[in-house]
Design a protein around this motif. Sequence first.
Motif: not given
Length: 704
Positions: A534-550
Amino acid sequence: MPSIADEPPALHDALDLLHKASRTPAKQRTVKVSSIVDVICRHALQHGLDQDALRDVVQLASVKTNLDQTSVTTLVKNLYPAQWVPGDIIVTVVGALGQGKGKPSPATQDSLVKWLTAVHEIIEDANVLSRLYGVLFSMLDMISIRTSLCHLLSLITRRKHVKPFRIQQLLELSRGLGNEPALQGLLRVYKDYYPDIILGSTSTSRKSFSPRPDSVWRTRISAIQEASAATNDSSVDRHNGFRVLRKGPKRSKVAVIPEVHTYYATENSVTLEGIDNVEDFVEKLDRLEPPGQLVALLTDSLLQKYVELTPSPIVSTRIDLWLATCLEELYEAEGLETGDAQYLSEVLDGLLKHAQYTKAMHPTVLAFLKEYLPIWNGQENVDSILGLLSYIPIDSFKDVYSTYLSSAERALAGHGPSAHPKLIEFYSSLFQHQVSTTSSKNDRHSSSSHRVLKDLVAHVSELSTSLLLSLPLNSGSSLISSILGFYELLSTSSKPHVIPIILPPMHLIYLLAQNASSTMLSRVYGIIGSYKVAFDQHPKPVKDYYPVSVTERLNSCLRDLYNMLWVSRALSIQDQKSVGLYCDPSLRVALKDYLSSLDRDYSISTAFALSNNAWLASGSAAAWRALEERDIETEGYDKDSIRYHHGPVTPRSLEVLKRKGGINVEWDGPMGYKVFVLNWLAERGLSGIKQFMFATVTDLKGKV
């Protein structure tokens, strides 16, 4: 008398022999008819008769022949259709009824009418009996078939068939014959359509209605039709919910949800009872008159379609008023402990069917559940109650939980651990419905919808942890399976910009991963593998959508599971990278020392790897044997002289095996031992481990 050969003939040959026997007088036959009939009936019972075979037997039974009555009756009783019954066969049967020199005996005609009653719902052309209604009705003066004929007509009568002259004929027959049960049953059907024309009461009894086919016949025909449907696409249901539902004579006289009936109809009225297919429904939709009992929509799919496609304030008000009155009475009866359990069950089942069709819960039902759940015992109608709650609209999970869900949880908790899996399965259904609702909204970035989903998942995670810790070690497999089912759904439900990726608490994942079951372990790996995808297929960069802690939490779990099974670094802790399944470092050292004291080859680092893992070791060993046998066969080695590996398999043992005359197999790599084990386990149902590794390991990532 010569008998048929010891080898039973095939169905086609038996039918040919039967046709010859039907044209030959009994004293001139060279074969025993009963043996031929036995072959045909045995085939019909086991496999059903295809349309050609069915047509052959019906044609024989529909004319006067030299076959004895016993044989003909036996044939008719065993007419099990393997497919839909063609319309021409129905025409043949109806043509066999009545008076005439070439007609079959009255007993055969009665058997044929009973067969029409039994198969009337699986006729290929649903309108064929309707078109023959006049012919059938005109035979009501035949004493020998009148009872069976009344039963058949009661099932196929629609408003368009109820004509004034037929009403007159029925009334005259009724007056002349007295209270003949079957005739009174048919008259009752007519009165349902025109209560103002047929005055007075029609006395009915159990014999007034068509008896259901015996249980053996129903079971057999269902099995035959299902088996045929698996190999024949033409066996798909052609009605598709475009006929009103008739529940038959066995339903209770005090049933709370009535059937569809349109009262006060005229000759020119267009009613739901007259609809037989989707084309008819679409053509007449704008001219259809609403039935008298609109609440029948709770169980009747055709009325549901009509109400949804032709919304009306009057129709809605009528439905609301009935539901409000009915549910209020049910609640008061339950409070006074005077309620009828069957009555309540029927209403709740109907409400659930309606919710499943509309994908929403009626507001009146919400008000009922708010008052009913606090007094619910958690046992009666549990599937209907939880099914309804799964469609509950949620604007704030906290509010819905305090108003509805907490009461349901308390009621179920009173029944102990056996009710816990059902509770988690309910939350899975609730989450699935919320995902569907969120996905259908136009606001793709609805923070409130995301908040609801996150609060729901957080509650289920807390509840699951609490339930697991309350059970003895390595018990509650059904509960664990339900919990894993929820997270399997959660891990595969995300959709960029619509459904967020919501991680489970990692301590719960580690707790589940330590269950003593290879299946459970595989499912845990599959869940984490799905999150990685799911994270591999998510639009990049992932940090723009989810906190680094996740992402850090997921990466830590990925490393722990990877270290445990793939690279022999189980329970190792790396600062900011992995937590070693929360194993205290001092405990890990103690375990390492203990294992080393038993054998110098034992190590805590390898104790959880593919070859040594307590839950996978037997599978890995079997996979190695399969790999070894395959290579011996492929390379043409001598089985008596080649050196076999005695396990467990390690990188060093494979090198030793190669030097001492065994097969040459790599430890790592796409063609190595570990990948072979992954594929071997996946072929036997443990696919989660392969999914995880192929999504995580660099050399395997993206490969099938």
